[in-house]
Design a protein around this motif. Structure first.
Motif, PDB file in Angstrom:
ATOM      1  N   ASP A  24       0.838  -1.198   0.000  1.00  0.00           N
ATOM      2  CA  ASP A  24       0.000   0.000   0.000  1.00  0.00           C
ATOM      3  C   ASP A  24       0.874   1.251   0.000  1.00  0.00           C
ATOM      4  O   ASP A  24       0.518   2.270  -0.572  1.00  0.00           O
ATOM      5  N   SER A  45       1.246  -3.216   3.960  1.00  0.00           N
ATOM      6  CA  SER A  45      -0.034  -3.499   3.317  1.00  0.00           C
ATOM      7  C   SER A  45      -1.076  -3.759   4.389  1.00  0.00           C
ATOM      8  O   SER A  45      -0.849  -4.563   5.298  1.00  0.00           O
ATOM      9  N   CYS A  46      -2.207  -3.091   4.288  1.00  0.00           N
ATOM     10  CA  CYS A  46      -3.301  -3.325   5.241  1.00  0.00           C
ATOM     11  C   CYS A  46      -3.808  -4.758   5.152  1.00  0.00           C
ATOM     12  O   CYS A  46      -4.298  -5.307   6.134  1.00  0.00           O
TER      13      CYS A  46
END
Length: 124
Positions: A24, A45-46
């Motif tokens: 992300d 990254s979520c």
């Protein structure tokens, strides 16, 4: 002074390191005492949050069923790794937060001691 570059392994999820793909964003960690010293660039990254939580929930049941000796073994292994890398870890902590090396070394030694406390006070 030339510092060693950090090898980015990624997030430790379900027993393995994973570098987020796609990331992300990339978080850059700079030494606050010398902002030209880039400690590392870390992809995040979520999506890895859900993976990590799911893996932790699965591991919780397995961990709960281990004997005391089986729980102590990985803690002692971790403690051994910390002891073998005191200098490296202290240098990294000092760079990351801009504190004196002697104080960062004290933090690593405190982590090592806290494992004994966990074993002696929390597990039995």
């Amino acid at each position: 002074m030339q510092h060693r570059k950090i090898q980015v392994l990624g997030n430790f999820i379900d027993g393995e390191f994973h570098i987020p793909s796609p990331a992300d964003e990339i978080l850059t960690s700079l030494n606050p005492a010398n902002t030209k010293d880039v400690i590392g660039n870390f992809p995040v990254s979520c999506g890895d949050i859900d993976k990590g939580v799911s893996a932790a929930r699965s591991a919780k049941e397995k961990w709960a069923n281990l004997s005391l000796e089986e729980r102590i073994a990985p803690l002692r292994s971790y403690q051994h790794i910390l002891r073998s890398r005191i200098s490296d870890l202290a240098e990294l902590i000092a760079r990351e937060v801009g504190k004196p090396l002697w104080e960062a070394e004290g933090e690593v030694k405190a982590m090592i001691s806290k494992i004994d406390i966990t074993i002696e006070e929390s597990l039995p």
